[in-house]
Scaffold this active site. Sequence first.
Site, PDB file in Angstrom:
ATOM      1  N   SER A   8     -41.393  -3.972 -11.591  1.00 43.47           N
ATOM      2  CA  SER A   8     -41.436  -4.975 -10.526  1.00 43.47           C
ATOM      3  C   SER A   8     -42.844  -5.526 -10.379  1.00 43.47           C
ATOM      4  CB  SER A   8     -40.988  -4.356  -9.201  1.00 43.47           C
ATOM      5  OG  SER A   8     -41.242  -5.274  -8.158  1.00 43.47           O
ATOM      6  N   HIS A  33     -38.848  -7.704 -13.070  1.00 36.79           N
ATOM      7  CA  HIS A  33     -38.164  -7.935 -11.802  1.00 36.79           C
ATOM      8  C   HIS A  33     -39.136  -8.691 -10.900  1.00 36.79           C
ATOM      9  CE1 HIS A  33     -35.421  -6.749  -8.461  1.00 36.79           C
ATOM     10  NE2 HIS A  33     -36.526  -6.515  -7.758  1.00 36.79           N
ATOM     11  N   ASP A  35     -39.751 -10.173  -7.174  1.00 39.63           N
ATOM     12  CA  ASP A  35     -39.315 -10.118  -5.773  1.00 39.63           C
ATOM     13  C   ASP A  35     -39.719 -11.382  -5.050  1.00 39.63           C
ATOM     14  OD1 ASP A  35     -38.102  -7.505  -5.420  1.00 39.63           O
ATOM     15  OD2 ASP A  35     -40.062  -6.715  -5.999  1.00 39.63           O
ATOM     16  N   MET A  37     -39.631 -13.207  -1.387  1.00 37.97           N
ATOM     17  CA  MET A  37     -39.451 -12.900   0.039  1.00 37.97           C
ATOM     18  C   MET A  37     -39.779 -14.138   0.861  1.00 37.97           C
ATOM     19  SD  MET A  37     -41.313  -9.219   0.135  1.00 37.97           S
ATOM     20  CE  MET A  37     -41.025  -7.972  -1.132  1.00 37.97           C
ATOM     21  N   HIS A  68     -35.060 -11.429  -7.660  1.00 39.99           N
ATOM     22  CA  HIS A  68     -34.437 -10.787  -6.496  1.00 39.99           C
ATOM     23  C   HIS A  68     -34.803 -11.603  -5.261  1.00 39.99           C
ATOM     24  CE1 HIS A  68     -34.440  -6.930  -3.751  1.00 39.99           C
ATOM     25  NE2 HIS A  68     -33.480  -7.785  -3.443  1.00 39.99           N
ATOM     26  N   MET A  70     -34.892 -12.180  -1.652  1.00 41.06           N
ATOM     27  CA  MET A  70     -34.752 -11.593  -0.313  1.00 41.06           C
ATOM     28  C   MET A  70     -35.007 -12.732   0.655  1.00 41.06           C
ATOM     29  SD  MET A  70     -36.761  -8.065  -1.115  1.00 41.06           S
ATOM     30  CE  MET A  70     -37.459  -8.716  -2.614  1.00 41.06           C
ATOM     31  N   MET A 141     -30.329  -1.398  -2.909  1.00 38.78           N
ATOM     32  CA  MET A 141     -31.697  -1.152  -2.439  1.00 38.78           C
ATOM     33  C   MET A 141     -31.810   0.311  -2.024  1.00 38.78           C
ATOM     34  SD  MET A 141     -33.315  -3.946  -2.822  1.00 38.78           S
ATOM     35  CE  MET A 141     -34.829  -3.246  -2.166  1.00 38.78           C
ATOM     36  N   ASP A 175     -33.334  -0.136  -6.718  1.00 38.71           N
ATOM     37  CA  ASP A 175     -34.626  -0.800  -6.514  1.00 38.71           C
ATOM     38  C   ASP A 175     -35.272  -0.223  -5.264  1.00 38.71           C
ATOM     39  OD1 ASP A 175     -36.755  -2.570  -6.300  1.00 38.71           O
ATOM     40  OD2 ASP A 175     -35.525  -4.297  -5.718  1.00 38.71           O
TER      41      ASP A 175
HETATM   42  C1  DX5 Z   1     -38.859  -4.087  -2.254  1.00 40.81           C
HETATM   43  C2  DX5 Z   1     -38.663  -4.750  -3.580  1.00 40.81           C
HETATM   44  C3  DX5 Z   1     -38.867  -3.858  -4.735  1.00 40.81           C
HETATM   45  C4  DX5 Z   1     -40.279  -3.308  -4.863  1.00 40.81           C
HETATM   46  C5  DX5 Z   1     -40.120  -1.923  -5.385  1.00 40.81           C
HETATM   47  O1  DX5 Z   1     -38.518  -4.998  -1.258  1.00 40.81           O
HETATM   48  O2  DX5 Z   1     -37.341  -5.294  -3.677  1.00 40.81           O
HETATM   49  O3  DX5 Z   1     -38.504  -4.509  -5.961  1.00 40.81           O
HETATM   50  O4  DX5 Z   1     -41.094  -4.026  -5.727  1.00 40.81           O
HETATM   51  O5  DX5 Z   1     -41.361  -1.333  -5.370  1.00 40.81           O
HETATM   52  P1  DX5 Z   1     -41.560   0.237  -5.563  1.00 40.81           P
HETATM   53  O6  DX5 Z   1     -41.018   0.574  -6.927  1.00 40.81           O
HETATM   54  O7  DX5 Z   1     -43.023   0.394  -5.440  1.00 40.81           O
HETATM   55  O8  DX5 Z   1     -40.779   0.912  -4.477  1.00 40.81           O
HETATM   56 ZN    ZN Z   2     -36.708  -6.030  -5.685  1.00 41.83          ZN
END
Ligand code: DX5
Ligand code: ZN
Length: 227
Positions: A8, A33, A35, A37, A68, A70, A141, A175
Amino acid sequence: MTIRILPSLLAADLARLGEEIDRAARSGADGLHLDVMDGHFVPNLSFSPATAALCRRRLAAGLELNAHLMMTNPERYAERFAEAGADTVQFHLELRDALNVRALAADLHARKARVGLALNPETPAEAAFPYLDCADELLCMTVHPGYGGQAFIADVLPKVRALRERAPALDIMVDGGVNAETAALAAEAGANAFVAGSFLFAQEDLAAAVAGLRARCAEAFARAWGR
Ligand code: DX5
Ligand code: ZN
């Protein structure tokens, strides 16, 4: 079953973003991956379609860009990520009453993107049952979304198992808080795809860590599910 390992980018050293993408691309991982947000669905902000395009330019064609989302309005932005080169676009099932899940999945499929349906830790497996036919992947998650570096929530494992029993061939991804130990637990419960941020990017030898994680997950999955 095919095991997928996806670092990620949230945990990368942002001062060296390009080099970090290259490091992940050369590590033997299956892709990246990303993320995304929106500061509304989760209390944080992160990457944009421009970052997705940067990742796509630096990843070899065979490596997956897994986006991903969010965000509260995935229908407004999902196509932008597909156009920027995301191979898989994941959006959250907590929005299922406010969002036409099937229509958005069909739009993404029309753009040749894979569809991932994401479930927060509290969202039950049953939320995904009506949509299994329009999903390529389910994302469980294992932390509350919004931040990297949190602890793995093992209470999610029975849900992973319920989804695997219901959907034997679907990709099921975990994840959040994934490391060598928690990944093995998730594989045993039925996950075959693993996102890891802090654990992987902290490694000096990323290739060795990816190979180790893959071997451990393959062994745990095969032991539990006989394939
Ligand atoms: C959290 C993200 C994850 C995050 C995971 O909201 O969706 O993808 O990057 O990070 P680690 O592996 O550090 O928990
Ligand atoms: Zn994620």
